[in-house]
Design a protein around this motif. Structure first.
Motif, short mmCIF file in Angstrom:
data_model
loop_
_atom_site.label_atom_id
_atom_site.label_comp_id
_atom_site.label_asym_id
_atom_site.label_seq_id
_atom_site.Cartn_x
_atom_site.Cartn_y
_atom_site.Cartn_z
N LYS A 40 48.40 27.13 37.34
CA LYS A 40 49.06 27.84 38.04
C LYS A 40 48.83 29.48 37.46
CE LYS A 40 52.96 25.33 39.30
NZ LYS A 40 54.12 24.42 38.84
N SER A 41 47.49 29.91 37.63
CA SER A 41 46.92 31.12 37.29
C SER A 41 46.21 31.79 38.11
CB SER A 41 46.03 30.70 36.07
OG SER A 41 45.26 32.02 35.71
N ASP A 42 46.38 33.07 38.51
CA ASP A 42 45.86 33.85 39.81
C ASP A 42 44.26 33.72 39.22
OD1 ASP A 42 47.78 33.90 41.05
OD2 ASP A 42 48.37 35.91 40.50
N GLU A 43 43.85 34.04 37.82
CA GLU A 43 42.59 34.17 37.52
C GLU A 43 41.67 32.86 37.66
OE1 GLU A 43 45.17 35.51 35.87
OE2 GLU A 43 44.78 37.57 35.84
N LEU A 44 42.20 31.82 37.26
CA LEU A 44 41.80 30.40 37.42
C LEU A 44 41.44 30.16 39.16
CD1 LEU A 44 40.78 27.82 35.88
CD2 LEU A 44 43.03 26.99 36.26
N ASP A 45 42.41 30.52 39.62
CA ASP A 45 42.21 30.24 41.06
C ASP A 45 41.08 31.17 41.44
OD1 ASP A 45 44.49 28.64 41.26
OD2 ASP A 45 45.83 30.23 41.97
N LEU A 46 40.85 32.37 41.14
CA LEU A 46 39.88 33.10 41.62
C LEU A 46 38.33 32.48 40.83
CD1 LEU A 46 38.68 35.79 42.58
CD2 LEU A 46 38.94 36.80 40.50
N LEU A 47 38.39 32.04 39.92
CA LEU A 47 37.24 31.27 39.37
C LEU A 47 36.98 30.16 40.08
CD1 LEU A 47 35.10 30.96 37.11
CD2 LEU A 47 36.86 29.38 35.76
N VAL A 70 30.66 38.78 38.68
CA VAL A 70 31.76 39.74 39.32
C VAL A 70 33.43 39.12 39.20
CG1 VAL A 70 32.56 40.08 41.81
CG2 VAL A 70 30.40 40.16 41.23
N CYS A 71 33.53 37.78 38.97
CA CYS A 71 34.89 37.22 38.54
C CYS A 71 35.33 37.93 37.31
CB CYS A 71 34.84 35.70 38.60
SG CYS A 71 34.67 34.96 40.00
N THR A 72 34.02 37.91 36.28
CA THR A 72 34.62 38.35 35.17
C THR A 72 34.96 39.89 35.10
OG1 THR A 72 33.02 36.81 33.97
CG2 THR A 72 33.63 38.72 32.61
N ALA A 73 34.46 40.53 35.67
CA ALA A 73 34.78 42.15 35.85
C ALA A 73 36.19 41.99 36.67
CB ALA A 73 33.56 42.63 36.89
N THR A 74 36.35 41.13 37.60
CA THR A 74 37.60 41.55 38.27
C THR A 74 38.55 41.02 37.29
OG1 THR A 74 36.51 40.85 40.53
CG2 THR A 74 38.83 40.48 40.39
N VAL A 75 38.62 39.91 36.64
CA VAL A 75 39.56 39.64 35.59
C VAL A 75 39.88 40.64 34.60
CG1 VAL A 75 40.20 37.68 33.92
CG2 VAL A 75 39.44 37.04 36.13
N ASN A 76 38.81 41.03 34.22
CA ASN A 76 39.05 42.20 33.24
C ASN A 76 39.69 43.49 33.76
OD1 ASN A 76 37.65 40.98 31.12
ND2 ASN A 76 35.53 41.92 31.51
N ASP A 77 39.35 43.79 34.94
CA ASP A 77 40.16 44.93 35.39
C ASP A 77 41.62 44.61 35.77
OD1 ASP A 77 37.75 46.28 35.86
OD2 ASP A 77 37.49 45.97 37.71
N ARG A 78 41.74 43.34 36.25
CA ARG A 78 43.22 42.88 36.38
C ARG A 78 44.08 43.04 34.96
NH1 ARG A 78 43.44 37.34 39.96
NH2 ARG A 78 42.96 38.34 42.15
N ILE A 79 43.37 42.32 34.02
CA ILE A 79 44.06 42.51 32.60
C ILE A 79 44.33 44.14 32.22
CG2 ILE A 79 43.69 42.47 30.18
CD1 ILE A 79 42.33 39.75 30.93
N LYS A 80 43.42 45.08 32.44
CA LYS A 80 43.77 46.48 32.15
C LYS A 80 44.68 47.00 33.07
CE LYS A 80 38.79 47.48 30.83
NZ LYS A 80 37.71 48.06 31.17
N ILE A 81 44.69 46.59 34.28
CA ILE A 81 45.81 47.24 35.04
C ILE A 81 47.15 46.56 34.91
CG2 ILE A 81 46.75 47.16 37.44
CD1 ILE A 81 43.99 47.20 38.47
N LYS A 82 47.17 45.38 34.51
CA LYS A 82 48.68 44.67 33.89
C LYS A 82 49.02 45.33 32.78
CE LYS A 82 47.96 40.25 35.81
NZ LYS A 82 47.92 38.86 35.55
N ASP A 83 47.96 45.73 31.63
CA ASP A 83 48.37 46.40 30.58
C ASP A 83 49.23 47.88 30.74
OD1 ASP A 83 47.82 44.31 28.89
OD2 ASP A 83 45.76 45.01 28.24
N GLU A 84 48.24 48.67 31.55
CA GLU A 84 48.75 49.95 32.16
C GLU A 84 50.28 49.94 32.73
OE1 GLU A 84 45.94 52.17 34.39
OE2 GLU A 84 44.45 51.69 33.17
N ILE A 85 50.57 48.95 33.59
CA ILE A 85 51.84 48.54 34.39
C ILE A 85 52.87 48.48 33.20
CG2 ILE A 85 53.12 47.19 35.83
CD1 ILE A 85 50.67 46.91 37.62
N ARG A 86 52.61 47.47 32.30
CA ARG A 86 53.51 47.29 31.04
C ARG A 86 53.76 48.39 30.33
NH1 ARG A 86 50.65 43.69 28.28
NH2 ARG A 86 50.48 44.90 26.41
N ILE A 87 52.75 49.15 29.97
CA ILE A 87 53.10 50.30 29.13
C ILE A 87 53.99 51.36 30.07
CG2 ILE A 87 52.03 52.41 28.21
CD1 ILE A 87 49.63 50.42 27.58
#
Length: 155
Positions: free
Chosen positions: A45-52, A72-89
């Motif tokens: 149940k992971s969105d990143e795994l579903d993308l892969l 491209v998947c790696t870049a997308t996952v890295n961008d998602r992680i950055k955005i989640k961190d920014e949202i959390r902050i």
């Protein structure tokens, strides 16, 4: 790709090694790659795994270059992680502001009672004062709930 999955199953730590071992085991028993990866997706149940998984299956069906798609998947996952961190902050900052704004009126009341105890007596002795205090507490509570709802971001 199957060799890469076997390497992951042998060299990585659980839980990912266990999941890829299950996928390899299922494929050895005759389950298709698509079904085995689908089972792993439902378990993890992971969105990143579903993308892969979507990228791998699309590459297998279309015959595209898997390396390019995975980059491209790696870049997308890295961008998602950055955005989640920014949202959390940013949401933590909003939660802190909401807490401060909720506690501030109580602190001001306590300071006023300490400086001049008779200053707020009329709020507690008269009916209008009690109604104003009750209204203020209700609005304070509603404001706290609204601020919590605003900064509660689902991602």
């Amino acid at each position: 790709f199957q060799q890469a999955m076997e390497s992951i199953a042998k060299e990585m730590q659980p839980p990912i090694s266990v999941e890829f071992s299950r996928v390899i085991r299922e494929m050895k028993f005759g389950v298709t790659l698509e079904d085995a990866l689908g089972h792993m997706s439902r378990r993890m149940k992971s969105d990143e795994l579903d993308l892969l998984i979507s990228a791998v299956l699309t590459s297998a069906q279309v015959g595209a270059n898997l390396v390019d798609i995975l980059e491209v998947c790696t870049a997308t996952v890295n961008d998602r992680i950055k955005i989640k961190d920014e949202i959390r902050i940013l949401s933590a900052q909003g939660k802190t502001s909401g807490l401060i704004l909720s506690i501030l009126p109580l602190i001001i009341i306590l300071i006023l009672m300490f400086i001049n105890p008779t200053y707020l007596v009329s709020f507690f002795d008269t009916e209008i004062g009690k109604a104003m205090m009750a209204g203020g507490l209700v609005m304070e509570f509603l404001g706290f709930l609204v601020i919590r709802k605003i900064v509660d971001v689902r991602y």
